[in-house]
Design a protein around this motif. Structure first.
Motif, PDB file in Angstrom:
ATOM      1  N   CYS A 290       0.833  -1.191   0.000  1.00 22.13           N
ATOM      2  CA  CYS A 290       0.000   0.000   0.000  1.00 22.13           C
ATOM      3  C   CYS A 290       0.873   1.249   0.000  1.00 22.13           C
ATOM      4  O   CYS A 290       0.758   2.103   0.881  1.00 22.13           O
ATOM      5  N   THR A 291       1.778   1.364  -0.974  1.00 29.93           N
ATOM      6  CA  THR A 291       2.670   2.510  -1.061  1.00 29.93           C
ATOM      7  C   THR A 291       2.050   3.616  -1.913  1.00 29.93           C
ATOM      8  O   THR A 291       2.710   4.604  -2.184  1.00 29.93           O
ATOM      9  N   ASP A 292       0.840   3.457  -2.336  1.00 32.13           N
ATOM     10  CA  ASP A 292       0.122   4.322  -3.270  1.00 32.13           C
ATOM     11  C   ASP A 292       0.474   5.797  -3.099  1.00 32.13           C
ATOM     12  O   ASP A 292      -0.052   6.479  -2.234  1.00 32.13           O
ATOM     13  N   GLY A 293       1.372   6.283  -3.956  1.00 24.47           N
ATOM     14  CA  GLY A 293       1.709   7.696  -3.959  1.00 24.47           C
ATOM     15  C   GLY A 293       2.560   8.153  -2.795  1.00 24.47           C
ATOM     16  O   GLY A 293       2.776   9.363  -2.636  1.00 24.47           O
ATOM     17  N   GLN A 294       3.063   7.251  -1.972  1.00 20.92           N
ATOM     18  CA  GLN A 294       3.835   7.656  -0.798  1.00 20.92           C
ATOM     19  C   GLN A 294       5.295   7.918  -1.158  1.00 20.92           C
ATOM     20  O   GLN A 294       5.857   7.279  -2.047  1.00 20.92           O
ATOM     21  N   VAL A 295       5.898   8.857  -0.444  1.00 26.05           N
ATOM     22  CA  VAL A 295       7.297   9.218  -0.660  1.00 26.05           C
ATOM     23  C   VAL A 295       7.989   9.435   0.677  1.00 26.05           C
ATOM     24  O   VAL A 295       7.344   9.738   1.690  1.00 26.05           O
ATOM     25  N   ARG A 296       9.325   9.239   0.678  1.00 24.45           N
ATOM     26  CA  ARG A 296      10.143   9.593   1.836  1.00 24.45           C
ATOM     27  C   ARG A 296      10.566  11.051   1.691  1.00 24.45           C
ATOM     28  O   ARG A 296      11.031  11.460   0.629  1.00 24.45           O
ATOM     29  N   VAL A 297      10.449  11.827   2.766  1.00 25.74           N
ATOM     30  CA  VAL A 297      10.798  13.249   2.710  1.00 25.74           C
ATOM     31  C   VAL A 297      12.003  13.521   3.618  1.00 25.74           C
ATOM     32  O   VAL A 297      12.026  13.114   4.785  1.00 25.74           O
ATOM     33  N   TYR A 298      13.010  14.207   3.053  1.00 23.95           N
ATOM     34  CA  TYR A 298      14.233  14.572   3.773  1.00 23.95           C
ATOM     35  C   TYR A 298      14.441  16.080   3.671  1.00 23.95           C
ATOM     36  O   TYR A 298      13.901  16.730   2.763  1.00 23.95           O
ATOM     37  N   ASP A 299      15.257  16.638   4.580  1.00 25.68           N
ATOM     38  CA  ASP A 299      15.687  18.023   4.389  1.00 25.68           C
ATOM     39  C   ASP A 299      17.027  18.007   3.668  1.00 25.68           C
ATOM     40  O   ASP A 299      17.591  16.945   3.384  1.00 25.68           O
ATOM     41  N   GLU A 300      17.558  19.167   3.334  1.00 25.54           N
ATOM     42  CA  GLU A 300      18.791  19.234   2.554  1.00 25.54           C
ATOM     43  C   GLU A 300      20.007  18.793   3.356  1.00 25.54           C
ATOM     44  O   GLU A 300      21.088  18.595   2.792  1.00 25.54           O
ATOM     45  N   GLU A 301      19.849  18.631   4.679  1.00 28.39           N
ATOM     46  CA  GLU A 301      20.928  18.109   5.516  1.00 28.39           C
ATOM     47  C   GLU A 301      20.908  16.574   5.549  1.00 28.39           C
ATOM     48  O   GLU A 301      21.739  15.958   6.205  1.00 28.39           O
ATOM     49  N   GLY A 302      19.921  15.981   4.854  1.00 32.14           N
ATOM     50  CA  GLY A 302      19.829  14.528   4.805  1.00 32.14           C
ATOM     51  C   GLY A 302      19.046  13.916   5.947  1.00 32.14           C
ATOM     52  O   GLY A 302      19.028  12.690   6.104  1.00 32.14           O
ATOM     53  N   ARG A 303      18.392  14.744   6.762  1.00 32.31           N
ATOM     54  CA  ARG A 303      17.601  14.207   7.877  1.00 32.31           C
ATOM     55  C   ARG A 303      16.255  13.700   7.378  1.00 32.31           C
ATOM     56  O   ARG A 303      15.581  14.372   6.597  1.00 32.31           O
ATOM     57  N   PHE A 304      15.896  12.518   7.835  1.00 31.58           N
ATOM     58  CA  PHE A 304      14.621  11.905   7.452  1.00 31.58           C
ATOM     59  C   PHE A 304      13.492  12.576   8.239  1.00 31.58           C
ATOM     60  O   PHE A 304      13.478  12.545   9.462  1.00 31.58           O
ATOM     61  N   ILE A 305      12.550  13.177   7.522  1.00 30.86           N
ATOM     62  CA  ILE A 305      11.457  13.912   8.161  1.00 30.86           C
ATOM     63  C   ILE A 305      10.238  13.028   8.357  1.00 30.86           C
ATOM     64  O   ILE A 305       9.651  12.983   9.439  1.00 30.86           O
ATOM     65  N   GLY A 306       9.847  12.311   7.308  1.00 30.73           N
ATOM     66  CA  GLY A 306       8.657  11.478   7.435  1.00 30.73           C
ATOM     67  C   GLY A 306       8.175  10.960   6.100  1.00 30.73           C
ATOM     68  O   GLY A 306       8.837  11.096   5.068  1.00 30.73           O
ATOM     69  N   ILE A 307       6.981  10.373   6.134  1.00 30.30           N
ATOM     70  CA  ILE A 307       6.339   9.834   4.934  1.00 30.30           C
ATOM     71  C   ILE A 307       5.193  10.757   4.535  1.00 30.30           C
ATOM     72  O   ILE A 307       4.339  11.106   5.367  1.00 30.30           O
TER      73      ILE A 307
END
Length: 329
Positions: A290-307
Motif C-alpha cells: 500500500c505505497t500508493d503515492g507515498q514518498v520519503r521526505v528529507y531536508d537538505e541536511e539529509g535528515r529523514f522527516i517522514g512519509i
C-alpha cells in the motif's frame, strides 16, 4: 536517544515483553517497543523499535511473515501446541504421506481461521488466554487469513516440518490443528521458528547477548536499521531549505517546494515524479504494497522527516512524521 530498529532473535523461554525489558536495561532508555508477540516457546525474528522508530511498530505488525514449524499428528491439546494439556491422542498408522501432503496444500490461499483460546486477543476487555486459564471458553469470530505458500521440508510421520508464508493475524498452531482435524487424526504444533518479518530475516537477527556486547563496544549503530530503511522502496524527495520548517511541523508541501529524488525498483530506475505518475510502486520482495503515492521526505541536511503522500495535484500531505522539531535546536 537511540532511534532505529533491531532485528532480535527471540530465544526460547522469553516473552516479547521480556525482550523489551532486557533491551531497556542494555540500551539504557525506556522508549522501546516490540512489533508483535511470539509465544515463550517460539523462537526467531522479533523486530524491536527504539526511540522515534516506535512509530513504525504498528506498520511492522501488519506485515507478512514466514515461519518454520513442526506439525505433530495424532495429538490434540487445549493450546493447539505441544505445551498444552493433551485432550486426545489418535492412531496415525493409517495416515498416508501422500494424503498429508495433499491436505496441507489445500490450505494455501485464503481461509477462515478461528483464533485459539490461548491467545492475546481480547473479548469484552479481557484477554482470551486469561479466560482460558479460568477454565472458560468463549465464542470467537473467525478471521480471514491468507497462506501465500507452504513448503514441506520433511515428512517423518507423525512429524511434518514445513515453512509457511502467511498474512498478519495467522496463528500457525491453529493452522497445524486445522490440518490435523481435516486429516481426521488431529494435530498440534511441536515447534515454531519465525524466519522473516517483512525485510528482517533470521540470518541477520541478533541475540540479546550480542546486542549487549555491541553496546559495550560502542557498535550499536552497526546493527541498527535506521527508520528510513523501512521505507527504502518508496521514492525519495527533498524539501528545499527555505521550506524545511513547513515539513518539520507536518504541513502539506507543494511540488515547487521539493526536489524530486529517485525510486529504486528491481531492474529499473525512475524519477519520483515518473513513479508517482504511474502509481506503480512495489514493496521489497516484489509483492504489491500500500505505497500508493507515498514518498520519503528529507531536508537538505539529509535528515529523514517522514512519509508523505502525493495527492495527484502537485501536493504532498503528511502520513507519518518521524523527526522531532525540538531535536533540531
Amino acid at each position: 536517544m537511540v532511534n532505529g530498529i533491531l532485528n532480535i532473535y527471540k530465544e526460547k523461554g522469553y516473552t516479547s515483553h521480556d525482550v523489551v525489558a532486557r533491551l531497556r536495561r542494555i540500551v539504557g532508555q525506556k522508549k522501546i517497543g516490540h512489533t508483535g508477540t511470539l509465544d515463550p516457546d517460539a523462537e526467531g525474528v522479533l523486530p524491536v523499535c527504539l526511540g522515534r522508530a516506535t512509530k513504525v511498530c504498528g506498520m511492522l505488525t501488519d506485515k507478512d511473515k514466514t515461519y518454520e514449524t513442526v506439525l505433530l499428528l495424532g495429538r490434540i491439546t487445549d493450546t493447539q501446541d505441544i505445551t498444552g494439556e493433551t485432550i486426545e491422542e489418535r492412531d496415525v498408522s493409517s495416515v498416508a504421506e501422500e494424503a498429508v501432503i495433499s491436505c496441507i496444500r489445500e490450505f494455501i490461499g485464503e481461509y477462515d481461521q478461528i483464533p485459539p483460546m490461548y491467545s492475546a486477543l481480547k473479548v469484552n476487555g479481557k484477554k482470551l488466554y486469561e479466560l482460558a486459564r479460568e477454565g472458560k471458553t468463549v465464542e470467537r469470530k473467525s478471521r480471514r487469513v491468507k497462506i501465500y505458500d507452504i513448503r514441506i521440508k520433511e515428512v517423518s510421520l507423525p512429524h511434518i516440518r514445513m515453512e509457511v508464508d502467511c498474512s498478519k493475524g495467522t496463528y500457525i498452531r491453529t493452522l497445524c490443528s486445522d490440518i490435523g482435524e481435516k486429516l481426521g487424526c488431529g494435530g498440534c504444533m511441536e515447534r515454531l521458528l519465525r524466519t522473516k518479518v517483512e525485510r528482517f530475516a533470521l540470518e541477520d537477527s541478533r541475540k540479546l547477548s550480542e546486542v549487549e556486547r555491541a553496546v559495550q563496544d560502542g557498535r550499536l549503530c552497526e546493527i541498527l536499521t535506521p527508520m528510513d530503511g523501512m521505507f527504502s522502496d518508496l521514492p525519495k524527495i527533498t524539501v528545499k531549505k527555505q521550506y524545511a520548517a513547513l515539513a518539520y511541523n507536518g504541513n502539506p508541501l507543494s511540488g515547487k517546494q521539493v526536489i524530486a529524488g529517485e525510486i529504486r525498483q528491481p531492474g529499473e530506475q525512475a524519477t519520483a515524479g515518473e513513479a508517482m505518475q504511474s502509481g506503480k510502486q512495489t514493496a521489497s520482495g516484489g509483492k504489491a504494497d500500500c505505497t500508493d503515492g507515498q514518498v520519503r521526505v528529507y531536508d537538505e541536511e539529509g535528515r529523514f522527516i517522514g512519509i508523505y503522500r502525493s495527492s495527484g495535484r502537485d501536493r504532498f500531505r503528511p502520513v507519518k512524521m518521524f523527526l522531532d522539531p525540538e531535536e533540531l535546536h
